[in-house]
Motif scaffolding. Sequence first.
Motif, PDB file in Angstrom:
ATOM      1  N   PRO A  10      25.493  -9.739  25.850  1.00 44.68           N
ATOM      2  CA  PRO A  10      24.299  -8.977  26.230  1.00 44.68           C
ATOM      3  C   PRO A  10      23.513  -8.479  25.013  1.00 44.68           C
ATOM      4  N   ILE A  11      22.206  -8.296  25.192  1.00 44.07           N
ATOM      5  CA  ILE A  11      21.341  -7.856  24.097  1.00 44.07           C
ATOM      6  C   ILE A  11      21.777  -6.505  23.528  1.00 44.07           C
ATOM      7  N   GLN A  12      22.257  -5.568  24.345  1.00 41.03           N
ATOM      8  CA  GLN A  12      22.665  -4.278  23.793  1.00 41.03           C
ATOM      9  C   GLN A  12      23.893  -4.430  22.896  1.00 41.03           C
ATOM     10  N   VAL A  13      24.799  -5.325  23.250  1.00 40.59           N
ATOM     11  CA  VAL A  13      25.973  -5.584  22.393  1.00 40.59           C
ATOM     12  C   VAL A  13      25.516  -6.193  21.064  1.00 40.59           C
ATOM     13  N   ILE A  14      24.552  -7.105  21.142  1.00 41.49           N
ATOM     14  CA  ILE A  14      23.972  -7.690  19.917  1.00 41.49           C
ATOM     15  C   ILE A  14      23.372  -6.556  19.068  1.00 41.49           C
ATOM     16  N   ALA A  15      22.572  -5.690  19.697  1.00 37.08           N
ATOM     17  CA  ALA A  15      21.927  -4.585  18.982  1.00 37.08           C
ATOM     18  C   ALA A  15      22.961  -3.662  18.338  1.00 37.08           C
ATOM     19  N   ASP A  16      24.021  -3.378  19.049  1.00 33.29           N
ATOM     20  CA  ASP A  16      25.067  -2.488  18.531  1.00 33.29           C
ATOM     21  C   ASP A  16      25.761  -3.059  17.306  1.00 33.29           C
ATOM     22  N   ASN A  17      25.721  -4.376  17.159  1.00 34.74           N
ATOM     23  CA  ASN A  17      26.439  -5.028  16.067  1.00 34.74           C
ATOM     24  C   ASN A  17      25.544  -5.748  15.065  1.00 34.74           C
ATOM     25  N   SER A  18      24.242  -5.621  15.174  1.00 33.66           N
ATOM     26  CA  SER A  18      23.325  -6.331  14.273  1.00 33.66           C
ATOM     27  C   SER A  18      23.529  -5.956  12.810  1.00 33.66           C
ATOM     28  N   TYR A  19      23.959  -4.728  12.555  1.00 35.52           N
ATOM     29  CA  TYR A  19      24.157  -4.306  11.179  1.00 35.52           C
ATOM     30  C   TYR A  19      25.234  -5.125  10.465  1.00 35.52           C
ATOM     31  N   LYS A  20      26.096  -5.790  11.233  1.00 33.14           N
ATOM     32  CA  LYS A  20      27.157  -6.622  10.656  1.00 33.14           C
ATOM     33  C   LYS A  20      26.648  -7.995  10.260  1.00 33.14           C
ATOM     34  N   GLY A  21      25.504  -8.399  10.841  1.00 35.14           N
ATOM     35  CA  GLY A  21      24.971  -9.735  10.579  1.00 35.14           C
ATOM     36  C   GLY A  21      25.559 -10.759  11.524  1.00 35.14           C
ATOM     37  N   TYR A  22      24.784 -11.782  11.794  1.00 32.28           N
ATOM     38  CA  TYR A  22      25.240 -12.855  12.693  1.00 32.28           C
ATOM     39  C   TYR A  22      25.089 -14.193  12.026  1.00 32.28           C
ATOM     40  N   GLY A  53      13.956  -2.559  16.366  1.00 37.75           N
ATOM     41  CA  GLY A  53      14.747  -3.677  15.862  1.00 37.75           C
ATOM     42  C   GLY A  53      14.802  -4.873  16.796  1.00 37.75           C
ATOM     43  N   ILE A  54      14.037  -4.873  17.874  1.00 37.61           N
ATOM     44  CA  ILE A  54      14.167  -5.910  18.896  1.00 37.61           C
ATOM     45  C   ILE A  54      13.920  -7.323  18.352  1.00 37.61           C
ATOM     46  N   GLY A  55      13.055  -7.480  17.384  1.00 43.44           N
ATOM     47  CA  GLY A  55      12.818  -8.805  16.825  1.00 43.44           C
ATOM     48  C   GLY A  55      14.080  -9.382  16.196  1.00 43.44           C
ATOM     49  N   VAL A  56      14.760  -8.554  15.422  1.00 49.51           N
ATOM     50  CA  VAL A  56      16.029  -8.962  14.807  1.00 49.51           C
ATOM     51  C   VAL A  56      17.072  -9.213  15.892  1.00 49.51           C
ATOM     52  N   HIS A  57      17.135  -8.307  16.867  1.00 49.76           N
ATOM     53  CA  HIS A  57      18.140  -8.435  17.928  1.00 49.76           C
ATOM     54  C   HIS A  57      17.924  -9.707  18.748  1.00 49.76           C
ATOM     55  N   LEU A  58      16.679 -10.019  19.089  1.00 48.64           N
ATOM     56  CA  LEU A  58      16.412 -11.236  19.862  1.00 48.64           C
ATOM     57  C   LEU A  58      16.749 -12.476  19.054  1.00 48.64           C
ATOM     58  N   SER A  59      16.422 -12.490  17.782  1.00 48.87           N
ATOM     59  CA  SER A  59      16.777 -13.631  16.930  1.00 48.87           C
ATOM     60  C   SER A  59      18.291 -13.836  16.927  1.00 48.87           C
ATOM     61  N   ASN A  60      19.038 -12.744  16.754  1.00 53.60           N
ATOM     62  CA  ASN A  60      20.501 -12.836  16.778  1.00 53.60           C
ATOM     63  C   ASN A  60      21.014 -13.252  18.153  1.00 53.60           C
ATOM     64  N   TYR A  61      20.406 -12.721  19.190  1.00 53.66           N
ATOM     65  CA  TYR A  61      20.782 -13.048  20.568  1.00 53.66           C
ATOM     66  C   TYR A  61      20.635 -14.557  20.821  1.00 53.66           C
ATOM     67  N   LEU A  62      19.510 -15.115  20.400  1.00 53.01           N
ATOM     68  CA  LEU A  62      19.288 -16.557  20.582  1.00 53.01           C
ATOM     69  C   LEU A  62      20.310 -17.371  19.790  1.00 53.01           C
TER      70      LEU A  62
END
Length: 179
Positions: free
Chosen positions: A167-179, A17-26
């Motif tokens: 942090p990216i791991q916090v983003i990853a942990d919450n990506s299912y909620k949407g950003y 899922g890193i592509g989604v996570h990085l997009s959300n992170y940015l």
Amino acid sequence: MRVLVLGIGNILFGDEGIGVHLSNYLKVNFAFTSSEHSVEFIDGGTLAQALIPLIVEYDYVLMLDSVDVHNGKIGDVYSFPFSALPEQVTWAGSAHEVEMLQTLRMTQILGDLPPLHIIGIIPKIIGEDTTFALSQELLAQFPTMEQAALNHLQSLGFHIKRIGSTPIQVIADNSYKGY
């Protein structure tokens, strides 16, 4: 120019899922401004062909994803235009990667694919268990992938300002909620 930052991947399988996570992170941690361009950050998940109508609406696409590379190692980061897809990038790491590659090629054949640049990282082997946890190998190399994305957006003419520090791991942990 309308720019799309498209995060690709299955967020239920850790590194994939890193592509989604990085997009959300940015999206969460930076502001991107330009007098000439606009940018949108979209979670493309594993939709592949369903993304065609979205992709063709933009003037430029920056796609973030995990990639499989012959003789590569977990955490290696690759940055390349789709028009110059390196031979060693096999895209065979998961079903979503193969389907996304086919989708991009089909859109290109139809003449509708805007200029597209890919930034990808080799994920840890994806297991059968779902997890939001990113591997230590990927986390160690995440700053390289982040910097590649920021450099690319800056090269397109965006001024970038850090506005957060999630942090990216916090983003990853919450990506299912949407950003």
